[in-house]
Enzyme design. Sequence first.
Site, PDB file in Angstrom:
ATOM      1  CB  CYS A   1      -0.905  -0.018   1.232  1.00 49.20           C
ATOM      2  SG  CYS A   1      -1.807   1.523   1.484  1.00 49.20           S
TER       3      CYS A   1
ATOM      4  CB  THR B   1      -7.581   2.247   6.009  1.00 56.60           C
ATOM      5  OG1 THR B   1      -7.516   2.906   7.276  1.00 56.60           O
ATOM      6  CG2 THR B   1      -8.931   2.522   5.375  1.00 56.60           C
TER       7      THR B   1
ATOM      8  CE1 TYR C   1      -5.438   2.952  -5.224  1.00 49.31           C
ATOM      9  CE2 TYR C   1      -3.758   4.663  -5.271  1.00 49.31           C
ATOM     10  CZ  TYR C   1      -4.179   3.406  -4.887  1.00 49.31           C
ATOM     11  OH  TYR C   1      -3.342   2.596  -4.164  1.00 49.31           O
TER      12      TYR C   1
END
Length: 358
Positions: free
Chosen positions: A68, A136, A200
């Site tokens: 990530c 997250t 993204y």
Amino acid sequence: MADDAQKAHNAATEGAYVRDTAYIADRIVSSIPPGSAPQPRSGDAREVGNMLWPVESGRYRLMAARACPWAHRAVIIRRLMGLEDALTLSLAGPTHDARSWNYSGMYPDDRDPVLGIERLQDAYFARVPDYPKGITVPAIVDVPSGAVVTNDFNQMTIDMCTQWSGVQRDGAPDLYPESLVDEIEAVNDEVYPNINNGVYRCGFAADQSSYEDAYRDLWRAMDWVSDRLTSRRYLVGDHITLADVRLFTTLVRFDAVYFGHFKANRMMIRDMPVLRAYLQDLFQTPGFGDTVDIQQIKEHYYIVHEEINPTRVVPVGPDLSYLLEEHDREQLGGQPFGQGTAPGPVREDERPPALTEC
């Protein structure tokens, strides 16, 4: 960051990708004003946030994943600031499902060895039962209670630079100098929406118009940072700052993932002379390249994002060996760590595969 596949699916139903930025916004700080209540509580997620917790060496655990980019920022800062003893590190595997990041194949018994949990969601539920938002990374967990303190990736990293000074290593660099904060955040106002999140917006756009808007914003911003870096070694000032950490985690994933998987395909970083050399310079700086796991990065994006890559086939390439080549950025002046020093060697149990092994 979060369960990107789920978030993208939800956010892209109306065309443009919109990232959910509702976090548990507590902070870990060097001093707490009288009357504050630095302890976890349960309840509705909307009631959680704006609590202050004390910096205490060994009390907290950084929950991250090498795949990530948002968690990668925190991993880099932890290493640069020498917080390894003060803030232990938990690494989830590169893939996850709708239930959250997990530790399968990462630790014995597929559990975090400190918290004893199989999935990151367990730490969220310890804070807010049935937590309704994205599970997250990065997140910081209070080890005694097993509960998430914060998952606000931006404020968390600023605080690691500024609030944890009492437990940082000798020679830790000043990544967020007060005199440069306004300029660092002005750069972020361009980099975050159009590059960090811009890739993204390209990848998860649900219609052609939204994709093309995001693509144009991305490449306008990429040209902007390239122009800025033509005559200066770092984005702000004469040494590495948080601005460089923020940009690095996107650039190092670009050729392997964002160029093809997210259709951000005007050109690769390796074909952009300024950004290529800038990325090489940072990659070869202690604390940057030695925190990168290209294989895990590819596995995450190509396996988790089934709506983009339904075969879940992970590409073998591209060849990223150029990251180890000479770059000559030193000629632009400046020192990587300013008045500070480089971090020591990576701990053996935290060392990712070398680029040549990927």
